[in-house]
Design a protein around this motif. Sequence first.
Motif, PDB file in Angstrom:
ATOM      1  N   ASN A 116     -41.485  10.061  -7.824  1.00 53.04           N
ATOM      2  CA  ASN A 116     -41.213   9.741  -6.419  1.00 53.04           C
ATOM      3  C   ASN A 116     -39.998   8.836  -6.321  1.00 53.04           C
ATOM      4  OD1 ASN A 116     -42.252   7.265  -7.304  1.00 53.04           O
ATOM      5  ND2 ASN A 116     -44.185   7.487  -6.211  1.00 53.04           N
ATOM      6  N   SER A 117     -39.638   8.495  -5.096  1.00 57.65           N
ATOM      7  CA  SER A 117     -38.611   7.492  -4.834  1.00 57.65           C
ATOM      8  C   SER A 117     -39.123   6.609  -3.705  1.00 57.65           C
ATOM      9  CB  SER A 117     -37.271   8.141  -4.472  1.00 57.65           C
ATOM     10  OG  SER A 117     -37.390   8.946  -3.314  1.00 57.65           O
ATOM     11  N   ASN A 118     -38.408   5.545  -3.424  1.00 61.01           N
ATOM     12  CA  ASN A 118     -38.926   4.521  -2.519  1.00 61.01           C
ATOM     13  C   ASN A 118     -39.490   5.054  -1.209  1.00 61.01           C
ATOM     14  OD1 ASN A 118     -38.396   2.480  -4.288  1.00 61.01           O
ATOM     15  ND2 ASN A 118     -36.547   1.757  -3.286  1.00 61.01           N
ATOM     16  N   ALA A 154     -31.057  10.942  -2.557  1.00 58.52           N
ATOM     17  CA  ALA A 154     -29.695  10.798  -2.037  1.00 58.52           C
ATOM     18  C   ALA A 154     -29.039  12.171  -1.945  1.00 58.52           C
ATOM     19  CB  ALA A 154     -28.865   9.883  -2.932  1.00 58.52           C
ATOM     20  N   PRO A 155     -28.249  12.428  -0.899  1.00 57.48           N
ATOM     21  CA  PRO A 155     -27.575  13.725  -0.765  1.00 57.48           C
ATOM     22  C   PRO A 155     -26.423  13.863  -1.740  1.00 57.48           C
ATOM     23  CG  PRO A 155     -26.920  12.264   1.011  1.00 57.48           C
ATOM     24  CD  PRO A 155     -28.000  11.552   0.256  1.00 57.48           C
ATOM     25  N   ARG A 159     -27.302   6.178   8.933  1.00 54.39           N
ATOM     26  CA  ARG A 159     -28.737   6.369   9.125  1.00 54.39           C
ATOM     27  C   ARG A 159     -29.015   7.779   9.619  1.00 54.39           C
ATOM     28  NH1 ARG A 159     -31.812   2.176  12.954  1.00 54.39           N
ATOM     29  NH2 ARG A 159     -30.989   0.807  11.322  1.00 54.39           N
ATOM     30  N   GLY A 160     -30.029   8.402   9.044  1.00 55.83           N
ATOM     31  CA  GLY A 160     -30.402   9.738   9.443  1.00 55.83           C
ATOM     32  C   GLY A 160     -31.011   9.774  10.835  1.00 55.83           C
ATOM     33  N   PRO A 161     -31.155  10.974  11.397  1.00 54.96           N
ATOM     34  CA  PRO A 161     -30.923  12.257  10.722  1.00 54.96           C
ATOM     35  C   PRO A 161     -29.440  12.567  10.567  1.00 54.96           C
ATOM     36  CG  PRO A 161     -31.538  12.623  13.014  1.00 54.96           C
ATOM     37  CD  PRO A 161     -31.685  11.149  12.772  1.00 54.96           C
ATOM     38  N   ILE A 162     -29.105  13.071   9.375  1.00 60.96           N
ATOM     39  CA  ILE A 162     -27.736  13.487   9.089  1.00 60.96           C
ATOM     40  C   ILE A 162     -27.797  14.727   8.215  1.00 60.96           C
ATOM     41  CG2 ILE A 162     -27.597  11.904   7.104  1.00 60.96           C
ATOM     42  CD1 ILE A 162     -24.574  11.661   7.713  1.00 60.96           C
ATOM     43  N   TYR A 206     -31.191  15.097   6.214  1.00 59.33           N
ATOM     44  CA  TYR A 206     -31.707  13.899   5.560  1.00 59.33           C
ATOM     45  C   TYR A 206     -32.092  12.878   6.621  1.00 59.33           C
ATOM     46  CZ  TYR A 206     -29.879  15.717   1.144  1.00 59.33           C
ATOM     47  OH  TYR A 206     -29.637  16.499   0.041  1.00 59.33           O
ATOM     48  N   GLU A 207     -33.299  12.306   6.469  1.00 60.46           N
ATOM     49  CA  GLU A 207     -33.792  11.311   7.417  1.00 60.46           C
ATOM     50  C   GLU A 207     -33.619   9.886   6.905  1.00 60.46           C
ATOM     51  OE1 GLU A 207     -34.784  11.707  10.373  1.00 60.46           O
ATOM     52  OE2 GLU A 207     -35.149  13.851  10.558  1.00 60.46           O
ATOM     53  N   MET A 208     -33.182   9.737   5.663  1.00 61.17           N
ATOM     54  CA  MET A 208     -33.101   8.418   5.060  1.00 61.17           C
ATOM     55  C   MET A 208     -31.849   7.664   5.485  1.00 61.17           C
ATOM     56  SD  MET A 208     -32.312   9.813   1.243  1.00 61.17           S
ATOM     57  CE  MET A 208     -33.785  10.818   1.388  1.00 61.17           C
TER      58      MET A 208
END
Length: 861
Positions: free
Chosen positions: A244-246, A765-766, A790-793, A800-802
């Motif tokens: 997983n990631s954060n 990360a994208p 900041r997402g959405p992007i 990406y929502e991060m």
Amino acid sequence: METTLVRRCFIFGIFLVATCWLTSSNALAQNGDKAGEIQHPLSSNLVIPMAPPLDVVAALKSFKLQPEFDIQIVASEPLVETPVEIEFAPDGRLWVVEMRGYMPNVDGKGEDEPTGQISVLEDTDGDGRMDKKTVFLEGLVLPRALALVHNGVLVAEPPNLWFCQDTNRDDRCDTKTLVSKDYGNTANPEHSSNGLMMAMDNWIYSANHTNRLRLIQGQWIEQETPFRGQWGLTQDDQGRLFYNSNSDQLRADLVWGNYFLRQPGQRTGFGYNYQVVKDQTVWPARVNPGVNRAYQAGQLKPDGRLATFTGACGPCIYRGDQFPSPYQGAAFLCEPAGNFVRCNLLSENDGIIAATNAFPGSEFLASTDERFRPVNIVNGPDGNLYLVDMYRGVVQHRVYLTTYLRNQSLSRNLQTPVNMGRIYRITRSGQRPVPSPNLAKATSDELIQTLSSSNGWARDTAQRLLIERVDAASVPRLRQIATRSDHWRARVHALWTLEGLESLDAPTLEHSLQDTDERLRLVALRLSESLLKTSDSWLQKIISRQKLTTIREEAQLAFTLGALARSAPVQAQENRAETLRNILRRSSNSPLVRDAVFSSLGGDDLAFQTRWIQTSGGKKSTRFAEDASVVQGLARITGLRSNPQDIEQLLNLADGFPEFAPALLSGLWAVQPLTKIPTAKPARTIQLAKEPVVWNRLKNSTNLTLAFNNVDRMLRWPGKAGTAEQKRIELSIDEKKLFEDGKTLYQTTCGSCHQPHGLGQDGLAPALADSEWVTGSSQRLVRIALQGVRGPITVKGKLYEMEMPGLGVLEDEQLAALLTYIRNEWGHLETAVSVAQVAKIRSETQTREEAWKADELEKIP
């Protein structure tokens, strides 16, 4: 930095804090601060209690654990300090990584002191609680992982990976050998290699790392493997990896991720890094003001509790034999920022895993104690789970620490003490103590019997010990287990143990290929690859398996066929290709099967494409839509390689088979990132030696206008109109220095998330390679670097929502170097970013309070 508002009130022992800080662009107090950002105060109605350190008795009372389970203390300070990872030895003793130097204060000063250590804990009186400690290795700087292997222990002390041994049996390291000097980094502990998990395939995998490790004939061998997760790694009973990631609680390799490294330009595919749970909503038991960016909208719920995962880590697939049946194979994971542990129940359909919260609207284990910081979970030798609690007030590293969190920590004295830590045992409610096996004293026959254990820890340990003993006498018995055991897990472990002993024979594999259990057949197919590389006759045995009934088997057969040596006889190559085409025709709608076939083509995609088109029924076929979709996917693979001769052959196919021309050209154009950003040129261009012979005919085709025009924009050749204007401007001497400086900076600042190859990783990360945000307007890119986004992007067609934090703490020259590097690496041919440009934009945006949003950036030319 100026504090514009600090308000503190004490009401009946309850502590309320409202703080607001404005950071200037030139004097950022903390690394995590963003230029111009206002760190808004939390609601004045939010009651924030003090969080004094609790003793173990009080800490246990703070837990809210689901009623089917109990929790007991196994070890606590002073016996253990700042534990971050544990592993049980075959003799049942508990090895602990103590990262005692981590964030000794809110400034992180003193982190480089060699205070970390590896310790061994024992329960000498059998009461279930550790009471003896031996320091095996001390004097370490931020150690973060260990693995007990080959009568020693691998110890991760970034950037070094050590193999440590106790040759005189006094439980202290007396031999320390450097295995690798690039195991993670020292600059950013939140994004550095860790995990060191011996997987079922006998290789040691790590999270946040791109090499796997194995001791072969006395030498440590490193081999490339895909990047996986951020902190922690686990596997299920079939050897599938989970991580997983954060902000993304659980992902999995539905298939072995290394397969996708075979396809040039691809490096990923369906089934690798698969997001098994979409909903990231969390349910803490307390308010969470001590989250690094709690002041940002949406980070906390209206009641002050964490809204979504922000520190997910330490996943563990439960493989013990003591929990109730619904939790067999469940995924447990930690959230130290939210002070809880999540339990996800897993389900599977056609090889696709899905996860759901076992306790909707709540968590498996949550604490009202803000200092409860669960960071790792492991399966124990007694069949229960063991939980590592770092127990401290501050877990955010200084690299990302904001002024808001610093003041939260100081105002409530969260920064001290730092020398605490707990390890807990989680059991079934009312469970009596279960004795742990001492496999260190087991004979080879007893270890072979242990492969049939219902406890995954015991099976894994028995497999490892059998391989390390190199006991040739155990081979016949292992072959019997692999083919005759009533337990499918035992058969799987026996096969992998034979592989580890280099004693896997063709009769055993052939028998396993016919096993009644799909899981055995999948393992046998993968293990057949070693024979496929050396035996032409084995290819026919594999091909005979092509009429398979499940999607997973179809995919694994396709993956396995990719192992056939390119030097194999022509007929063997043709038989392999024909089998792959048959698989694809049967299951072309399955993304798992499709990407498996594509990954196995190597550089033969054009030949495969040609034959695919020739043997299709064209538009008259009821399968035309499916066939055209495959054609488009194959054309994209060809385009990713950017080989001029291959591109010309692809255009010839479009000319010769007009019905497939739209799919061929659309696939070629699909190498471009999908974007809403207006751009003067495509991100990726391909240089040809001359104008293709068929170019004018394709141009005049009435059904190709859009597809042709798109491809026309990306192809270049001498004499073509507009080509001269698209030629790269060579970097000057000063710009080349920026590039080289940026390359070094990228490795420590960006590489752990966006990856050295620039392809990023879903959930973390994208991609930067071929990203429209990198190769497009430098005006946008500098703003992203300064204040974050900041997402959405949407990046390369993926949403990406991060959020990416800004890098405004870097100097103008550092930012210019970093951006110049990413605009001229991975085939990019863009202008450099100057120091003056960064300085100018920094000045223009110094009062900006928030990260940029995509729609704002799109308006900037």
